[in-house]
Design an enzyme around this catalytic site. Structure first.
Site, short mmCIF file in Angstrom:
data_model
loop_
_atom_site.label_atom_id
_atom_site.label_comp_id
_atom_site.label_asym_id
_atom_site.label_seq_id
_atom_site.Cartn_x
_atom_site.Cartn_y
_atom_site.Cartn_z
CD GLU A 1 -8.46 1.42 -2.82
OE1 GLU A 1 -8.93 0.32 -3.11
OE2 GLU A 1 -7.32 1.56 -2.33
CG PHE B 1 -1.75 5.99 8.58
CD1 PHE B 1 -2.32 5.70 9.81
CD2 PHE B 1 -2.48 6.71 7.66
CE1 PHE B 1 -3.60 6.13 10.12
CE2 PHE B 1 -3.76 7.16 7.96
CZ PHE B 1 -4.32 6.86 9.20
CB ALA C 1 -8.30 6.38 1.62
CB ILE D 1 -6.75 4.93 6.85
CG1 ILE D 1 -8.15 5.29 7.35
CG2 ILE D 1 -6.28 5.86 5.74
CD1 ILE D 1 -8.24 6.64 8.05
CG HIS E 1 -2.05 -0.94 1.13
ND1 HIS E 1 -3.28 -0.59 0.63
CD2 HIS E 1 -2.14 -2.26 1.43
CE1 HIS E 1 -4.08 -1.64 0.64
NE2 HIS E 1 -3.40 -2.67 1.12
N PRO E 2 0.55 2.21 -0.86
CG PRO E 2 -0.56 3.64 -2.32
CD PRO E 2 -0.53 2.21 -1.83
#
Length: 156
Positions: free
Chosen positions: A80, A107, A111, A109, A66-67
């Protein structure tokens, strides 16, 4: 891809589809091995079951794909993170650096539907978590993201 074509696809192709939803090899293998799914609801239930079976190292593997929130991204991550405007990027980048220093991973989430400000507020709040609590929160966010991606991948 449709659910029917996923069910009928060769194992390697099914794994690749699931890796695009969640980058944990254990997750993707479990989902491919669990076919056929009689409905999208059954596939979503299997998604939850497969995610619950992941060890923390598997979650870290998934998160590594994930970026960072706020980075300029492409593909499904761009859609997203569409709520992140240029005005939020610098604040999110600084928060990401603090988060990664504190917890040792990106982190994460879900989004989708969140504004940059909402993501920044969540990041700030989560920085106060102890590591065990944050692992649980990050894992729950991974589940939300993965469920959305599986539904999109198999609901076409």
């Amino acid at each position: 891809m449709t659910l029917a074509s996923f069910n009928a696809s060769p194992a390697g192709e099914a794994v690749a589809v699931m890796l695009s939803c969640c980058a944990s090899r254990r997750f993707a293998g479990a989902m491919a091995a669990g076919r056929p799914y009689p409905s999208l609801a059954a596939a979503e239930k299997a998604t939850r079951t497969a995610l619950e079976a992941l060890a923390w190292d598997d979650v870290l593997e998934a998160m590594s794909a994930h970026p960072r929130i706020g980075d300029r991204v492409h593909g499904q991550s761009a859609a997203e993170q569409s709520g992140v405007g240029d005005s939020s990027r610098a604040t999110l980048a600084a928060g990401n650096a603090l988060y990664e220093e504190r917890f040792g991973h990106v982190f994460l989430i879900c989004a989708t539907g969140l504004s940059g400000e909402q993501m920044r507020a969540a990041l700030g709040a989560r920085l106060g978590n102890d590591p065990a609590t944050e692992r649980a929160v990050a894992t729950a966010e991974l589940e939300k993201i993965t469920l959305l991606r599986v539904a999109k991948a198999l609901g076409s």
